[in-house]
Design an enzyme around this catalytic site. Sequence first.
Site, mmCIF file in Angstrom:
data_model
loop_
_atom_site.group_PDB
_atom_site.id
_atom_site.type_symbol
_atom_site.label_atom_id
_atom_site.label_comp_id
_atom_site.label_asym_id
_atom_site.label_seq_id
_atom_site.Cartn_x
_atom_site.Cartn_y
_atom_site.Cartn_z
ATOM 1 C CG ASP A 1 -2.060 -0.961 1.353
ATOM 2 O OD1 ASP A 1 -2.097 -1.842 0.156
ATOM 3 O OD2 ASP A 1 -2.892 -0.804 1.994
ATOM 4 C CG HIS B 1 2.331 -0.083 4.375
ATOM 5 N ND1 HIS B 1 1.997 -0.957 5.317
ATOM 6 C CD2 HIS B 1 1.238 0.573 4.155
ATOM 7 C CE1 HIS B 1 0.611 -0.628 5.749
ATOM 8 N NE2 HIS B 1 0.197 0.226 4.847
#
Length: 782
Positions: free
Chosen positions: A150, A302
């Site tokens: 993400d 991430h």
Amino acid sequence: MSDEAPARPSTGDQPTAPLDPRRVHAARRHRAGRRPDDASTVVLDVRQIPGARQIPGARQIPGARRSRGRRLLPRPSWALVTMVVVVLAGLLVVEAYTNAAFVPDNRVTPGSQREVPSSVIGGGPIVNVGAEGRTQSHRLPPRTVALTFDDGPDPRWTPEVLRVLDKYRVKGTFFVIGSQVVRNPEVTRRLVTEGHELGVHTFTHPDLAALPDWRRELEYAQTQLAVASTTGVRPSLLRFPYSSRADAYTDRDWPMLRQAGELGYLTVVNDVDSRDWELPSVEEMVANATPDGTAGTIALWHDAGGDRSGTVAALDRYIPMMLERGYRFTTVSEGLNQTFAAAGVSGPVGGQTAAPLDERWRGHVLVGAVRVADGMFGMLGVFFVLVGVLTVGRTLLLFVMAPRHAARRRRRDWSWGPPVTEPVSVIVPAYNEREGIAAAVRSLALGDHPGGIEVVVVDDGSTDGTADIVAALRLPNVRVVRKPNGGKPSALNTGVALARHDLIVMVDGDTIFEPDSVRRLVQPFADPGVGVVAGNVKVGNRRGLIAKWQHIEYVIGFNLDRRLYETLRCMPTVPGAIGAFRRQALEQVGGMTDDTLAEDTDVTIALGRAGWHIVYEESARAWTEAPTTVGQLWKQRYRWSYGTLQAMWKHRRSVIDSGRSGRFGRRCLSFLTLFGVLLPLAAPVIDLLAIYGLIFLDRSDTVVAWLAMLALQFLTAVLAFRLDREKLGVLWVLPLQQFVYRQVMYLVLLQAVGTALTGGRLGWQKLRRTGDLRVAGRGATG
């Protein structure tokens, strides 16, 4: 600079003639026989003087003046100003939006799950909401891992993540933020080129549940456009910011799920979360991302949002560990297709398709807008630094040099030399000055200079009876010269040619001198190297707010600067309101010219280049009437700014001269460029960024920064007012000056620069006078 007679701009005009010593002496011989008597003011008509056609600057134009063909100062271009403001505001809004300044913060609150179907809460991490809310929930096959990332792409950490994935020949699914895609197109293209999958993670990473439907759709659509423009593909996967597992969906999320399904997206959450955003140890990340047993899993990581070195290290340990346990790595769409294939459902699901051509073009427009906004914001940042450096540098110079200048003058043993008692000729060019000419001439004629004062009023084609008003004063040491309208340089040259004495004081027709001003002004001529003396201009009408602002500007921006410039021997302007010259110096540079609208700046620079010392005598004070309306102020400052730019351009080659001309030119033009052009042009970024900060950034930090700049200005103002012995009470309007007056000055200079760059030419404009001018006693100004 002043606001005297407008020069006729018809194409047949000849340039104002420079002073020719032979013609000056001829004119002086003529006027020697026309000395004024002791009873009345003498009135001369320049056309009746023998050889008048040879008087410098006396243009031979039939009639007193002609109105047609005059170049006027153009009115403020409010349409242009409005367009510039709108464009800047629009770009700042785009920048703020791209930087997520409009998005609501995430609020983690417990919520009901009554509206969310149980098939979603108890289902897999991939959710498809169909028509009328019918849902499908899916999991990956056993022993299958989909690595999802993400908040990227990130120019620093996404390539590091890709390095690890490539090392083990693993493909990942990257849920990208649209604004990051725009700013990192090469990294985004690399993701697609190397076979990784893209998903939508919104454009600005907001808390979607706090947004209306149209705004959520806009977030998705803009991300699609950014991806389409950059890579040519269209993702079908969507992950909400701040989402976690399927069993965490609440009634607050259900409308978002339904809307995503209607828009054709598969919504993806995760089975396991590395929690790398908390920056735990590598071991903790690996443990958090490890599934129980052999279940298929979507793991959340991430590749942006901070230091991801721990994420990279954890992946380098996690991937081989899972491979050893018999797991296969895949993308979300490939894993879902494997699930369907195992269930006997044919046909691919999810994935990314080629973006339509129109979507790509719309994406190009979006990307272009963001990049322009980013570029402009970066440029504003550069200007902000420039303004800061110039402001602090100028302040330090003023605090060092100005007190030194004042202290030297106030020493008891300091003087220019023996008292100057030579007679003085005062030249007053006048064009339609009926409101203030009588008071101005009377203050000059009654001065206490021991050598005597001759006042020569050159009426430059006035139509309001200015010359008659002066003649009616019947002052014995005043002469009035009537001449056709030719402009202020022409009137000054005519006055110099007719003046009897070699010390020349030039004064505006709306200016009132104190009784000792002429005497004090000429004392520096005791030094034979001094060729020009600038006096201290004071605003006499200080009752209005605009006039108060100008009073502050005169004390800080003009008089304090003159102390600095004299110390550095690079004074660019002796004010038209009060300046003294040696005749020898004027003749050496050819007198006044109409090459520029700032004849005082032009002649001052010329005299400095010729090697004459230019000084500032703060004790010689002249009181002038400042404009009282924004329109009149605009006209005056527009002409000043444009004229200064003309003078700088005219003398530009002095920076490469050798000797005295080069030394003066390099210092003078450098300071004018830095503090007279670049600093005022760049200064608006302070206000722009202050507004931006108050709306989109931390308000406390913005207010503190703005107050720091104001404090710096206030300290400079206190220094200037103390040195000028002015009362500090008026400084209460200084903060208000930041909101109106400064903006007018910005726009004036901007329009003047625009006029100069486009090759426009301007002519003189007469400002409207009211005669409302008060002179305060020495030491009692305020």
